[in-house]
Design a protein around this motif. Structure first.
Motif, mmCIF file in Angstrom:
data_model
loop_
_atom_site.group_PDB
_atom_site.id
_atom_site.type_symbol
_atom_site.label_atom_id
_atom_site.label_comp_id
_atom_site.label_asym_id
_atom_site.label_seq_id
_atom_site.Cartn_x
_atom_site.Cartn_y
_atom_site.Cartn_z
ATOM 1 N N ARG A 23 0.834 -1.205 0.000
ATOM 2 C CA ARG A 23 0.000 0.000 0.000
ATOM 3 C C ARG A 23 0.870 1.258 0.000
ATOM 4 N N LEU A 24 1.913 1.257 0.818
ATOM 5 C CA LEU A 24 2.814 2.402 0.899
ATOM 6 C C LEU A 24 3.514 2.639 -0.433
ATOM 7 N N ASP A 25 3.969 1.577 -1.064
ATOM 8 C CA ASP A 25 4.626 1.700 -2.364
ATOM 9 C C ASP A 25 3.668 2.280 -3.403
ATOM 10 N N GLY A 26 2.424 1.828 -3.378
ATOM 11 C CA GLY A 26 1.440 2.353 -4.314
ATOM 12 C C GLY A 26 1.147 3.824 -4.083
ATOM 13 N N GLN A 27 1.046 4.222 -2.818
ATOM 14 C CA GLN A 27 0.781 5.629 -2.507
ATOM 15 C C GLN A 27 1.942 6.517 -2.942
ATOM 16 N N LEU A 28 3.168 6.061 -2.709
ATOM 17 C CA LEU A 28 4.335 6.832 -3.143
ATOM 18 C C LEU A 28 4.393 6.941 -4.664
ATOM 19 N N SER A 29 4.037 5.870 -5.353
ATOM 20 C CA SER A 29 4.094 5.888 -6.817
ATOM 21 C C SER A 29 3.098 6.875 -7.413
ATOM 22 N N LEU A 30 2.019 7.170 -6.671
ATOM 23 C CA LEU A 30 0.979 8.074 -7.170
ATOM 24 C C LEU A 30 1.254 9.541 -6.866
ATOM 25 N N THR A 131 5.410 5.550 11.581
ATOM 26 C CA THR A 131 5.074 6.973 11.492
ATOM 27 C C THR A 131 5.163 7.456 10.054
ATOM 28 N N PHE A 132 6.181 6.994 9.350
ATOM 29 C CA PHE A 132 6.350 7.345 7.939
ATOM 30 C C PHE A 132 5.155 6.870 7.115
ATOM 31 N N ALA A 133 4.759 5.616 7.288
ATOM 32 C CA ALA A 133 3.632 5.068 6.528
ATOM 33 C C ALA A 133 2.349 5.835 6.830
ATOM 34 N N GLU A 134 2.160 6.210 8.090
ATOM 35 C CA GLU A 134 0.956 6.948 8.473
ATOM 36 C C GLU A 134 0.918 8.330 7.824
ATOM 37 N N GLU A 135 2.064 9.015 7.792
ATOM 38 C CA GLU A 135 2.078 10.361 7.214
ATOM 39 C C GLU A 135 1.910 10.322 5.698
ATOM 40 N N ILE A 136 2.490 9.322 5.047
ATOM 41 C CA ILE A 136 2.299 9.193 3.599
ATOM 42 C C ILE A 136 0.845 8.849 3.293
ATOM 43 N N ARG A 137 0.236 8.016 4.126
ATOM 44 C CA ARG A 137 -1.184 7.689 3.953
ATOM 45 C C ARG A 137 -2.039 8.945 4.076
ATOM 46 N N ASP A 138 -1.747 9.781 5.076
ATOM 47 C CA ASP A 138 -2.515 11.010 5.270
ATOM 48 C C ASP A 138 -2.291 11.992 4.115
#
Length: 206
Positions: A23-30, A131-138
């Motif tokens: 999920r994190l990789d997908g969010q970063l790619s977008l 914390t990193f994953a949470e902030e990228i998600r937000d």
């Protein structure tokens, strides 16, 4: 077994589980595409036009600016969040931190790609992974909320479904225009095309 720092589910020897990593990789790619899409939601702060017969330009009245989109695309927004995290990962991993350069569009693209390349280290060795994953998600959710805001459901009356004993359900119906209405209590469904029929049924049952 360890606990994933993002979803708190058990995982094998990683700070992030496979699902959260994907999920994190997908969010970063977008992120680069989201940054570009936000541009369409900006409004110019002013225009310069030429008055007929005057021969000289004059500023028109300022036009409103969509502040959420401006905040996301400007200093302190998406580019700052991504670059700050990339710098933190590089420093904790003892790697050289490449200084930012170029316009914001390019910086977002490079920071996103750089963080994706660091995911093996982040998921296995970095204690700030949660914390990193949470902030990228937000950050991802904030950008999406501007580009494709979700419509708030409207109250459409009460459910008119009647059981075998003749009891009317009566639960409040919440509807989003253009979508079928489904009662959250009895699961009775009303097609999106039957809004007028639904209104008549509600009035009849009242």
């Amino acid at each position: 077994m360890t606990i994933c720092l993002a979803c708190e589910q058990q995982t094998t020897g990683k700070y992030l589980c496979a699902r959260c990593t994907t999920r994190l990789d997908g969010q970063l790619s977008l992120m680069p595409a989201l940054y570009d899409a936000l541009e369409a939601h900006l409004r110019p702060s002013s225009q310069v036009s030429t008055a007929v017969g005057s021969g000289c330009p004059r500023p028109d009245a300022p036009l409103p600016v969509a502040e959420p989109a401006l905040d996301m695309r400007g200093p302190g927004g998406m580019v700052t969040v991504l670059e700050t995290w990339r710098q933190a990962v590089h420093e904790d991993a003892g790697q050289h931190w490449p200084s930012p350069f170029g316009d914001y569009r390019g910086r977002v693209r490079r920071a996103s790609a750089g963080l994706r390349g660091l995911l093996p280290y982040i998921t296995r060795e970095w204690q700030q992974a949660g914390t990193f994953a949470e902030e990228i998600r937000d950050l991802h959710a904030s950008a999406r909320s501007i580009i494709a805001p979700q419509e708030r459901p409207l109250r459409a009356g009460t459910c008119t479904w009647t059981d075998e004993a003749g009891e009317v359900c009566g639960a409040v119906l919440l509807a989003t225009p253009g979508r079928p209405v489904v009662c959250r209590w009895c699961r009775a469904s009303y097609p999106a095309s039957s809004w007028l029929d639904l209104a008549a049924e509600v009035a009849k049952a009242a």
